[in-house]
Each structure stands twice: as structure tokens, then as C-alpha cells.
Design a protein around this motif. Sequence first.
Motif, mmCIF file in Angstrom:
data_model
loop_
_atom_site.group_PDB
_atom_site.id
_atom_site.type_symbol
_atom_site.label_atom_id
_atom_site.label_comp_id
_atom_site.label_asym_id
_atom_site.label_seq_id
_atom_site.Cartn_x
_atom_site.Cartn_y
_atom_site.Cartn_z
ATOM 1 N N TYR A 191 55.567 81.875 45.883
ATOM 2 C CA TYR A 191 55.463 80.489 45.405
ATOM 3 C C TYR A 191 55.382 80.523 43.879
ATOM 4 C CZ TYR A 191 54.197 75.551 46.152
ATOM 5 O OH TYR A 191 54.188 74.177 46.199
ATOM 6 N N PRO A 192 56.498 80.891 43.206
ATOM 7 C CA PRO A 192 56.442 81.151 41.760
ATOM 8 C C PRO A 192 56.172 79.913 40.909
ATOM 9 C CG PRO A 192 58.711 81.242 42.563
ATOM 10 C CD PRO A 192 57.834 81.131 43.767
ATOM 11 N N LYS A 193 56.654 78.753 41.365
ATOM 12 C CA LYS A 193 56.427 77.488 40.656
ATOM 13 C C LYS A 193 56.084 76.420 41.683
ATOM 14 C CE LYS A 193 59.786 78.454 36.970
ATOM 15 N NZ LYS A 193 61.074 78.034 36.370
ATOM 16 N N ILE A 194 55.471 75.345 41.218
ATOM 17 C CA ILE A 194 55.129 74.241 42.120
ATOM 18 C C ILE A 194 56.395 73.763 42.839
ATOM 19 C CG2 ILE A 194 54.250 71.871 42.254
ATOM 20 C CD1 ILE A 194 52.065 73.882 41.671
ATOM 21 N N ASP A 195 56.303 73.655 44.171
ATOM 22 C CA ASP A 195 57.393 73.137 45.019
ATOM 23 C C ASP A 195 58.623 74.043 45.068
ATOM 24 O OD1 ASP A 195 55.840 71.047 45.744
ATOM 25 O OD2 ASP A 195 56.788 69.585 44.422
ATOM 26 N N ILE A 196 58.442 75.327 44.756
ATOM 27 C CA ILE A 196 59.556 76.276 44.909
ATOM 28 C C ILE A 196 59.101 77.418 45.813
ATOM 29 C CG2 ILE A 196 60.976 78.013 43.728
ATOM 30 C CD1 ILE A 196 61.166 76.136 41.362
ATOM 31 N N LEU A 197 59.853 77.642 46.892
ATOM 32 C CA LEU A 197 59.580 78.759 47.806
ATOM 33 C C LEU A 197 60.520 79.911 47.488
ATOM 34 C CD1 LEU A 197 59.233 77.042 51.313
ATOM 35 C CD2 LEU A 197 57.438 77.646 49.729
ATOM 36 N N ASN A 198 59.993 81.127 47.537
ATOM 37 C CA ASN A 198 60.820 82.323 47.292
ATOM 38 C C ASN A 198 60.409 83.381 48.325
ATOM 39 O OD1 ASN A 198 62.527 84.210 45.999
ATOM 40 N ND2 ASN A 198 60.783 85.023 44.852
ATOM 41 N N ILE A 199 60.780 83.141 49.586
ATOM 42 C CA ILE A 199 60.226 83.973 50.655
ATOM 43 C C ILE A 199 61.106 85.149 51.072
ATOM 44 C CG2 ILE A 199 58.844 82.069 51.547
ATOM 45 C CD1 ILE A 199 60.826 81.689 53.764
ATOM 46 N N GLU A 200 62.380 85.152 50.674
ATOM 47 C CA GLU A 200 63.279 86.216 51.150
ATOM 48 C C GLU A 200 62.863 87.619 50.705
ATOM 49 O OE1 GLU A 200 65.591 86.252 53.428
ATOM 50 O OE2 GLU A 200 65.291 84.135 53.804
ATOM 51 N N PRO A 201 62.441 87.837 49.423
ATOM 52 C CA PRO A 201 62.029 89.201 49.036
ATOM 53 C C PRO A 201 60.866 89.724 49.889
ATOM 54 C CG PRO A 201 62.380 87.861 47.076
ATOM 55 C CD PRO A 201 62.441 86.925 48.255
ATOM 56 N N THR A 202 59.872 88.852 50.166
ATOM 57 C CA THR A 202 58.726 89.258 50.991
ATOM 58 C C THR A 202 59.171 89.539 52.419
ATOM 59 O OG1 THR A 202 57.229 87.964 49.626
ATOM 60 C CG2 THR A 202 56.437 88.563 51.816
ATOM 61 N N ARG A 203 60.042 88.684 52.957
ATOM 62 C CA ARG A 203 60.555 88.853 54.313
ATOM 63 C C ARG A 203 61.219 90.223 54.477
ATOM 64 N NH1 ARG A 203 64.164 83.923 56.266
ATOM 65 N NH2 ARG A 203 62.159 82.944 56.569
ATOM 66 N N LYS A 204 62.025 90.593 53.489
ATOM 67 C CA LYS A 204 62.733 91.888 53.555
ATOM 68 C C LYS A 204 61.749 93.058 53.517
ATOM 69 C CE LYS A 204 66.351 94.636 51.371
ATOM 70 N NZ LYS A 204 65.555 95.870 51.477
ATOM 71 N N VAL A 205 60.749 92.974 52.640
ATOM 72 C CA VAL A 205 59.783 94.069 52.509
ATOM 73 C C VAL A 205 58.950 94.208 53.779
ATOM 74 C CG1 VAL A 205 57.703 94.816 51.279
ATOM 75 C CG2 VAL A 205 59.709 94.117 50.009
ATOM 76 N N ILE A 206 58.596 93.095 54.420
ATOM 77 C CA ILE A 206 57.826 93.167 55.669
ATOM 78 C C ILE A 206 58.590 93.983 56.708
ATOM 79 C CG2 ILE A 206 56.953 91.820 57.642
ATOM 80 C CD1 ILE A 206 56.302 89.579 55.572
ATOM 81 N N GLN A 207 59.893 93.743 56.811
ATOM 82 C CA GLN A 207 60.688 94.505 57.786
ATOM 83 C C GLN A 207 60.766 95.980 57.402
ATOM 84 O OE1 GLN A 207 64.451 92.615 58.623
ATOM 85 N NE2 GLN A 207 63.462 90.900 59.645
#
Length: 451
Positions: A191-207
Motif C-alpha cells: 500500500y505505497p500511497k493512499i488508495d493504491i494497491l501494489n499486491i503482485e510483488p508480495t503475491r509472487k514472493v509468497i508462492q
Amino acid sequence: MRIDILVAEIGSTTTVVNAFNHIGTPCPEFIGQGQAPTSVLDGDVTIGLKGAIEDLKKNLNVDDLSYGEMLATSSAAGGLRMTVHGLVYDMTVRAAKEAALGAGGIIKMVTSGKLRRTDLKKIREIKPNIILIAGGVDYGERETALYNMEQIATLGLNVPVIYAGNIENQEEVAEICNDAGIKLYLVDNVYPKIDILNIEPTRKVIQDVFEEHIVHAPGMSTVREMVTGPIIPTPGSVMEAAKLLKEELGDLVIFDVGGATTDVHSVTEGSEEINKILISPEPYAKRTVEGDLGVFVNLKHIVEKIGLEELKKDFPNAEQLIENAKPIPETEEEKRFIERLTKEAVLTSLERHAGRLRHIYGPTGKKTVAEGKDLTNIKYIIGTGGALTRLPKRVEILESIKENRKGLELYPGNSAQILIDNHYIFASLGVLSKKYPQEALILMKKSLKIN
């Protein structure tokens, strides 16, 4: 018989193996499937895997079978257990949760703000496979995430930690983990800025972490020796398939009704009209998992939701059907009963996954806002998983989605087309797409009977 690639899907109730040939050519082919009960309770999941391979040999009518590569997905023994800890629930916590679910994680605990003593006790009891810490927009609040990292470091758990919060904290988080001997993965802020989602990098690392660190069911270490390619969580694999297919077909939602859970994966940006009145951002690719909506392991939860007396109107011997439930229904009556439960699972999971319109009344009068995931632009409703690929009324069950709109729900419209993963191979094709995306896409379209 020689097979190019074998993909094993080790589920909570059933282990399935799918065989593919002509991989690496323009004409990949799905040639057969075998299945057997998952053998977690026997202390070794390889028993079920070998049973599924024997079933495949029988289905292909061959005595000997060899393969070039083996890939795998797994959700056995409770899947990928995660705890998620952030700053504000509606912001960083929610973003981290979306990333974890999209990767195939089973969220066992979510906290916002500073961890309390009781929270730490609960983390110990859960014994998570991965801990995800977020919190603070970039260059914003720092203290909460650092405090939570220090508290988790005192637990002495041999569990990898992913940090996906304020990037200003990365050096200090690295020092805390280094001192405590914790394996750390630093990722861009969810959640780098208000109202912006950036979940793909975390999703990839979890896998990646799942594959590198997790031996989460008895015998999985032996499976790792058998498998030549990646092992990823089954729900994460279905999401990979969904994202690949969306690029080809357009906006879609996939329902996966299983023995233990019902998963819904939607890949859509929603409509422009709804996006203008959306009160908080939603991920482009969203997954929800309903742990109480399984048609075998969690059958009784669905029965409670419908009501036993209501079920008895259509199934006078409902109690007997519940008591003698099997992983795979056999008689016509058993199939009809599971169809009724599957329909309830689909409609309930849709209600929980989709957003809705809300009317707010203020000094200037009535204002309409939208919250949650907008599915109104969905072009395809797809069924996968055992129930929605094998039950006779699978298409009618998914058609009921279109009949269930009451007005304010952001559900798919009447023009959405129903498709079925006829070969029951989407989870396998998600992991296959990691190395062979074009072949996976061709095989998906064949399974959906799309030219």
C-alpha cells in the motif's frame, strides 16, 4: 508409456494427476487423469499420489508409465497457513490480506495496529508457515511495523517473514531479523500511497517462499524429490490460470467448489461507472476463500446454512445422506444432494466476494457509493473443482448466479457466458503456465470447449 509432463494436485480430500503430451509444440494435448483419496491421515501424502498414478495407468490402459517432468500444486493439511499484521485494517492490512489470498494462502489471523500479548500467544498456537508484516504508506508512519517485527522476533519461531510495508523500515527490519536468525523477504510496499494497491510483488514472493520452505504435510519432502519443477499452492495456481485466461478472453470469474473450501477468483478492473463511486480500491485479480463452504469436509456448515428442515422437503432422508457423505458422490440421489449444497456454496461465496452499492444520506441528500469488488463487467463465469466439473447440473448451478441479483449487488449480468473446465485441469495448468504459458492457454481453451 512415456508422458511429457505429469502435474499432481494434492488436495485436502483428493489427489489428482493430469498427464500432458506434445508440450513445446503448437498442439499440446491432455491425455488423461487419475485420482485417489489424499493420504495425509496415513502420515504420507505420497501414498495418495502413487494411488492417483496407478489410477491414471488404469484409465490409459497401460502397465508402465514414465514422465519427463513432474510439477505439483498442494492444499493438503490446511494449505499455506499465514498470519497478516498491518497498521490500519481498511488500508495496509486489507492490501496484505488480498496479496496473501491471491497467492493461495489460508489466512489464520489478521491484526491491525500494535501486537498485543494475546496476539503473540495466538501466533504461537497457529504455527504459521509464513508471517506477513505490512504497515504505513511509503515515507509515512514507521513505528507500528517496527514494533510488530520486534515482537515477532521474540517468539523464536522458525518461520520466514515477508515485510511489505513502508520502505523506510527495510534496513531496520533486516537488522532485527538478522539478529534473531529469521529468514526475511523484503518486498515493495503493498500500500505505497493512499488508495493504491501494489499486491503482485508480495503475491509472487509468497508462492516462492511456499516452494522454498514449506513441507506442510506428511510426506511432502518425498513429493519434492519426485517433482522436477515448481510446487505452488493450488489456489494460487488457479489464480495464475485465471490471469492468463483473462488476457485472452476478457473479464472473468472462476468458482472452485471443493471438499473443504469454496474459492472465488475474479480478474476484472470493473466498470468505469462503478470505479468513479468506489470508496476504496480493489485488486485487479481478487481471490476469496470460504473455509466453511466445502461439500465434504465442511458439508455440515452448508447444511446449517440451508437448514435441515428445508433440505428435508426435497430430501426426506437428508440426515442419512449427511451421515454417509463420500468425497465423490456415487448414487443419483447423492449427486442431487451435493448439487443442492454446491448451489448454496456458489451463491454464498458470490455474495461474500462481490461488492454492492450503498446509499448514503447527508446534508446534500442521497448519494450512491460502491464498496467491494465490481463484477458487472464479467464476460465469463467459469466452473472448476470436483463439484462444478463433474456434477450433472453444474451449468444450471452457475446459471443461478444471474438469477440471484436483487438490485444493489455488483454481480455479473445476464449476458455473462457459462463455461466449464471440462477436463478439471485449471489448477494443473496454472503451475504449467509458469514454464509453458502458451501451451497452458491452448489447453485451457480446449477444456472450456472454446475454438
